[in-house]
Design a protein around this motif. Sequence first.
Motif, PDB file in Angstrom:
ATOM      1  N   ASN A  93       0.837  -1.194   0.000  1.00  0.00           N
ATOM      2  CA  ASN A  93       0.000   0.000   0.000  1.00  0.00           C
ATOM      3  C   ASN A  93       0.877   1.252   0.000  1.00  0.00           C
ATOM      4  N   GLY A  94       0.511   2.223  -0.821  1.00  0.00           N
ATOM      5  CA  GLY A  94       1.268   3.472  -0.855  1.00  0.00           C
ATOM      6  C   GLY A  94       2.490   3.407  -1.761  1.00  0.00           C
ATOM      7  N   ALA A  95       2.661   2.283  -2.478  1.00  0.00           N
ATOM      8  CA  ALA A  95       3.845   2.122  -3.324  1.00  0.00           C
ATOM      9  C   ALA A  95       3.815   3.038  -4.549  1.00  0.00           C
ATOM     10  N   GLY A  96       2.619   3.437  -4.946  1.00  0.00           N
ATOM     11  CA  GLY A  96       2.507   4.300  -6.124  1.00  0.00           C
ATOM     12  C   GLY A  96       1.803   3.628  -7.296  1.00  0.00           C
ATOM     13  N   LYS A  97       1.144   2.510  -7.038  1.00  0.00           N
ATOM     14  CA  LYS A  97       0.485   1.762  -8.112  1.00  0.00           C
ATOM     15  C   LYS A  97      -0.681   2.551  -8.693  1.00  0.00           C
ATOM     16  N   THR A  98      -1.572   2.990  -7.814  1.00  0.00           N
ATOM     17  CA  THR A  98      -2.753   3.710  -8.281  1.00  0.00           C
ATOM     18  C   THR A  98      -2.369   5.026  -8.957  1.00  0.00           C
ATOM     19  N   THR A  99      -1.345   5.679  -8.419  1.00  0.00           N
ATOM     20  CA  THR A  99      -0.897   6.928  -9.023  1.00  0.00           C
ATOM     21  C   THR A  99      -0.417   6.690 -10.453  1.00  0.00           C
TER      22      THR A  99
HETATM   23  N1  LIG Z   1      -4.178  12.976  -4.163  1.00  0.00           N
HETATM   24  C1  LIG Z   1      -3.115  12.738  -3.379  1.00  0.00           C
HETATM   25  N2  LIG Z   1      -2.566  13.742  -2.658  1.00  0.00           N
HETATM   26  C2  LIG Z   1      -1.492  13.522  -1.887  1.00  0.00           C
HETATM   27  N3  LIG Z   1      -0.874  12.334  -1.751  1.00  0.00           N
HETATM   28  C3  LIG Z   1      -1.371  11.295  -2.444  1.00  0.00           C
HETATM   29  C4  LIG Z   1      -2.516  11.444  -3.276  1.00  0.00           C
HETATM   30  N4  LIG Z   1      -2.785  10.240  -3.851  1.00  0.00           N
HETATM   31  C5  LIG Z   1      -1.847   9.391  -3.371  1.00  0.00           C
HETATM   32  N5  LIG Z   1      -1.002  10.008  -2.535  1.00  0.00           N
HETATM   33  C6  LIG Z   1       0.149   9.394  -1.857  1.00  0.00           C
HETATM   34  O1  LIG Z   1       0.999   8.855  -2.848  1.00  0.00           O
HETATM   35  C7  LIG Z   1       1.525   7.613  -2.434  1.00  0.00           C
HETATM   36  C8  LIG Z   1       1.189   6.551  -3.450  1.00  0.00           C
HETATM   37  O2  LIG Z   1      -0.189   6.281  -3.388  1.00  0.00           O
HETATM   38  P1  LIG Z   1      -0.906   5.239  -4.340  1.00  0.00           P
HETATM   39  O3  LIG Z   1      -0.493   5.489  -5.737  1.00  0.00           O
HETATM   40  O4  LIG Z   1      -2.366   5.305  -4.047  1.00  0.00           O
HETATM   41  O5  LIG Z   1      -0.312   3.863  -3.844  1.00  0.00           O
HETATM   42  P2  LIG Z   1      -0.855   2.376  -4.060  1.00  0.00           P
HETATM   43  O6  LIG Z   1      -1.938   2.401  -5.076  1.00  0.00           O
HETATM   44  O7  LIG Z   1       0.351   1.604  -4.485  1.00  0.00           O
HETATM   45  O8  LIG Z   1      -1.346   1.916  -2.740  1.00  0.00           O
HETATM   46  C9  LIG Z   1       0.963   7.359  -1.048  1.00  0.00           C
HETATM   47  O9  LIG Z   1       1.926   7.772  -0.107  1.00  0.00           O
HETATM   48  C10 LIG Z   1      -0.251   8.225  -0.991  1.00  0.00           C
HETATM   49  O10 LIG Z   1      -0.500   8.629   0.335  1.00  0.00           O
END
Ligand SMILES: Nc1ncnc2c1ncn2[C@@H]1O[C@H](COP(=O)(O)OP(=O)(O)O)[C@@H](O)[C@H]1O
Lengths: 335, 255
Positions: A45-51
């Motif tokens: 979780n938080g790795a950056g996958k969704t981003t």
């Molecule tokens: N809109 C946002 N604003 C600030 N920080 C964000 C936002 N979206 C994600 N993050 C941060 O970016 C990092 C990567 O998140 P995310 O891509 O959701 O990871 P994953 O999908 O791998 O769990 C996390 O630390 C998260 O807290």
Amino acid sequence: MVHFYMPVPIIKVQNLIKKYGNLTAVSDISFEVEQGTIFGFLGPNGAGKTTTIGILCTLLAPTSGSASIFGHDCARESSEVRKSIGIVFQDTTLDKDLTARENLVFHAYLYDVKKSERDRRINEALTFVGLYDRGDDLVKKFSGGMKRRLEVARGLIHRPKVLFLDEPTLGLDPQTRANLWDFIVELPRRHNVTIFMTTHYMDEAEVCDRIAIIDRGKIITIGTPEELKKTIGGDVIYVKTSDNRRAKSEIEKLFRVEVSEQDGELFLTSLKGDACIPEIIRALGDSVLSVRLQRPTLNDVFLKMTGREMRSEDVSSGDTLKAEVRTYRRHHDRS
Amino acid sequence: MIEVNAVYVLVAREFKKFIRERSRLISTIARPLIWLFLVGGGMSKLVSPGMGLMGVSYIQFIFPGILGMTILFSAIFSSISIIWDKEFGLMKEILVAPVSRFSIVAGKALSGTIVSVIQAVIILALFPFLGIRIGATGIIETILVCTLLSFCIASLGIVIATFYDNFESFSVIMNFIVMPMFFLSGAMYPVKMLPQILKLVARLNPLTYGIDALKHTVFEGAGIFDFSLVTDVCVLLATSVVFVGVAGTLFERKK
Ligand SMILES: Nc1ncnc2c1ncn2[C@@H]1O[C@H](COP(=O)(O)OP(=O)(O)O)[C@@H](O)[C@H]1O
Ligand SMILES: [Mg+2]
């Protein structure tokens, strides 16, 4: 006649960086995905996958670097990219107050599916995910697994070339997860799509043709599941002793390998496991509390690369809880 | 560029939900009725037709304002359902689709317009019971003004909705935007009678011009309005264009 296998990269990502203020969510990643394959992003979780998915599907602007699908830049040629992709987001994006069929009709119109094709594709999609009989039920009556299947069906209605699946099995029970995977692995062949999926379940990543392991915004390693497991160099042996410090140096002397410690347990790789166990026991004698042998898993790859265990369970329960709170609030706030 | 298919399906979805959610229809119809008969009826005893109302009774005087209220609440509510769509994810499904952001704004603005005009027409049908006489042209003009005002308010609602991501903001919007807009619009009292500062604020409020235009069309000729009908219509058209433009631009913005 000789056929040359020419891999065609359909997704290209180069030196991609995404920052949210001071936080670097995606930190200089590069990779390519070949047409017709299942590519997996594996990481906690938080790795950056969704981003990363957000940038690829044109919803987020990269801070720097580039991402393209079929040669179209995700930031500058958004509408070209949007036409060729389908997405199942991490959190459900169905309209729960509409029926399953209405959700699909909504999608078909948004993607301008021809009138003559619309009904046929919708019926086909409902049948494909086993929801034909439930088509006229409101989505709010559906279980988590049914919603997920419906979202996959929806993502395919406009015949995308790439289908993104962001943690498709999050919050589902093991039985439903297994069923969903049986169905997902069929997709490239049946629908001629390339799949880009993310997961934090190590075992799920095994179905991928290629995997990128991502942690804290960086790709740590990339390859086929077999290639990655080979980097472990054989089996993993876990040893618990009454004096781990002494045992560590003993074993290191014995086999000339590095021994690491995790949760009070020593572990070592690069060995022929079954043959080593007797030697370890001989060398350490009574101080050995337990020894176990494990075939390499992707979890071991992650552990070796990061020195940390990937705890998927903590992750899923948190996210599911969040989803439940939302649903709860929704029912109470709207009425 | 506008994709007709996308606009159509956004409107169709809103309409379907509008028909299905009886409670929403009932509450948006009940609110103006309560104001009209409880507030209007009660105040009629206090306010005599001579007090700047040009010979109409108070309950008649607030009728255009109540039409405006119906539109204000239903159009804003329809537009800020965008916040629900963001919270529950459907907005992402819409945003990744190959449709221009402008089509999304147009679809949402038209959705709000249609459901809000339907509700306004239901309230408008009450006029004979209030002793108001409107001719056929007056009715058509009134419905046209209702449509324009609905579009204007729905577009404003979209602009507001782009600033919020969760529905905790719902009460903020209601208490700090919608209610003040209603009270400072000439709905309940002529704008002329407001203190100087509030008069100024009322002049910046598009609803003021909508309600003023409704006073023109409902009371053909009676001199209780503050601006000319042409001014009202021009202001409503101009603000609608601005709101749609701003909403489209805000939607285009990526994080
Ligand atoms: N809109 C946002 N604003 C600030 N920080 C964000 C936002 N979206 C994600 N993050 C941060 O970016 C990092 C990567 O998140 P995310 O891509 O959701 O990871 P994953 O999908 O791998 O769990 C996390 O630390 C998260 O807290
Ligand atoms: Mg995620």
